[in-house]
Design a protein around this motif. Sequence first.
Motif, short mmCIF file in Angstrom:
data_model
loop_
_atom_site.label_atom_id
_atom_site.label_comp_id
_atom_site.label_asym_id
_atom_site.label_seq_id
_atom_site.Cartn_x
_atom_site.Cartn_y
_atom_site.Cartn_z
N TYR A 100 0.82 -1.23 0.00
CA TYR A 100 0.00 0.00 0.00
C TYR A 100 0.84 1.27 0.00
N HIS A 101 2.17 1.12 0.17
CA HIS A 101 3.02 2.31 0.06
C HIS A 101 3.37 2.60 -1.40
N TRP A 103 -0.88 11.27 0.63
CA TRP A 103 -0.52 11.62 2.02
C TRP A 103 0.49 10.64 2.60
N ILE A 125 6.95 11.95 5.95
CA ILE A 125 6.60 11.18 7.15
C ILE A 125 7.89 10.80 7.88
N ARG A 177 9.27 8.58 1.44
CA ARG A 177 9.70 7.21 1.78
C ARG A 177 9.99 6.41 0.51
N THR A 210 -6.70 5.30 9.68
CA THR A 210 -5.34 5.83 9.62
C THR A 210 -5.23 6.70 8.38
N LYS A 244 -5.78 7.89 13.35
CA LYS A 244 -4.33 7.77 13.60
C LYS A 244 -3.61 8.52 12.50
N PRO A 270 0.02 10.02 10.72
CA PRO A 270 1.46 9.78 10.66
C PRO A 270 2.19 10.93 11.35
N ASP A 312 1.26 7.59 14.64
CA ASP A 312 2.05 6.46 14.12
C ASP A 312 3.45 6.97 13.82
N GLU A 351 2.35 4.90 18.56
CA GLU A 351 2.55 3.64 17.84
C GLU A 351 3.94 3.52 17.24
N GLU A 411 3.65 -4.18 14.06
CA GLU A 411 3.35 -4.41 12.64
C GLU A 411 4.56 -4.94 11.89
N HIS A 429 -2.50 -4.71 12.16
CA HIS A 429 -2.16 -3.61 11.27
C HIS A 429 -2.84 -3.87 9.91
N GLU A 454 -8.34 -1.69 12.22
CA GLU A 454 -7.77 -0.52 11.54
C GLU A 454 -8.31 -0.44 10.11
N LEU A 463 -7.04 1.62 6.78
CA LEU A 463 -6.06 2.56 6.19
C LEU A 463 -6.74 3.33 5.08
#
Length: 400
Positions: free
Chosen positions: A27-28, A35, A40, A54, A167, A183, A185, A220, A246, A274, A324, A344, A346
């Motif tokens: 998912y990254h 966002w 982050i 990232r 999140t 939640k 970042p 997080d 977290e 996680e 997670h 959760e 996301l």
Amino acid sequence: MVRMEYTGLPRIKHVRAFTVRGGGADYHDQGEGHWIDDHIATPMARYPEYRQSRQSFGINALGTLVVEIEAEDGTIGFAVTTGGEPACFLVERHLARFLEGRNPAEYEKIWDQMYFSTQYYGRKGLVVNAISGVDLALWDLLGKLRGEPVHALLGGAVRDELQFYATGSRPDLAKDMGFIGGKMPLHHGPAGGIEGLRKNIAELATMRERVGPDFWLMLDCWMALDVDYATRLALAANEHGLKWIEEAISPDDYWGYAALKRNVPRGMLVTTGEHEATRWGFRMLLEMDCCDILQPDVGWCGGMTELLKISALADAHGKLVVPHGSSVYSYHFVITRHNSPFAEFLMMHPASSEVVPMFHPQLIGEPVPVNGRLRASALDKPGFGVELNRDLPMHRPYAR
Ligand SMILES: C[C@H](O)[C@H](O)CC(=O)C(=O)O
Ligand SMILES: [Mg+2]
């Protein structure tokens, strides 16, 4: 004595592993301006060139692993997780041998053989992601063969619906959408100094003003901090009603987590897990009293077979398990466990302003919360209740 074939299930014919890019289980792996990749805090932020994004240090280098397990009658179970091409190698060239020709109901023995045959180079990380993918595909197959949802195979739902926190970057919007908490970042870590710490607190304060006193707010920290910074952050954040802090420090620093848990203000929760794997990793977190809530990722911790062991261990220690992310793999677990009281979600919309399926676009029929909730009946389909989106360009690098 005659030993009966006890399940009547068709044997496993073939295991296949594919990669696919663009969001989903990795998912990254999102487009620009999302966002989830906007300055982050990370452990790599000590290097200024890797601070803004990232993706710049390769958070999405792996991509998604798709595992398919086909039974002799043509039924296919599948799962997605993070792992990409190297995980495809592991699945096809090492793990497949423990499944092909076997009875799909023998998930305990299959898990054991996958784990102990790779232990000399595995134990955590990518190898356990690959094992998790195979294990989840096996549960999906088993559910499809038996005509039952995975949650029914796990003992059945213990409540009528799931409740979610969100999140994302906009807990205020999440509140309007019916979630029980938000939640965010963390954006600045130790490299950002006192100025960064103040900005973190200012962001939290602004959000608290927007959501009012009762809505859960969490931070997080994605492994970015040290114990001193995390402690100062927790103390300052307490004024703004932070519910939990977290994954504040490195997942290897069990001693640091134990110290942080002693340092945070009374009532604030410490959560992590996680990036932890297997019953042995979680045993460390439990026995060293590292946290209040364990957050295994079902696709990374060893799959469903291992999560059941982790959650039983956590229950005996009086701890909650709130996985997670992990979409349907998590939902089928959470609905069956009393020590997993919420889930959760996301927010994968680039601006966190709409609910979109967490593993979009890889799964067809992926359920999403409505008003922050999901009826248990939405999970009442065989297996994990989703299909693979076969319109996506999938690649099978190690076909046999
Ligand atoms: C927002 C976090 O940095 C990360 O991308 C997701 C995560 O750790 C979580 O959902 O928890
Ligand atoms: Mg996290």
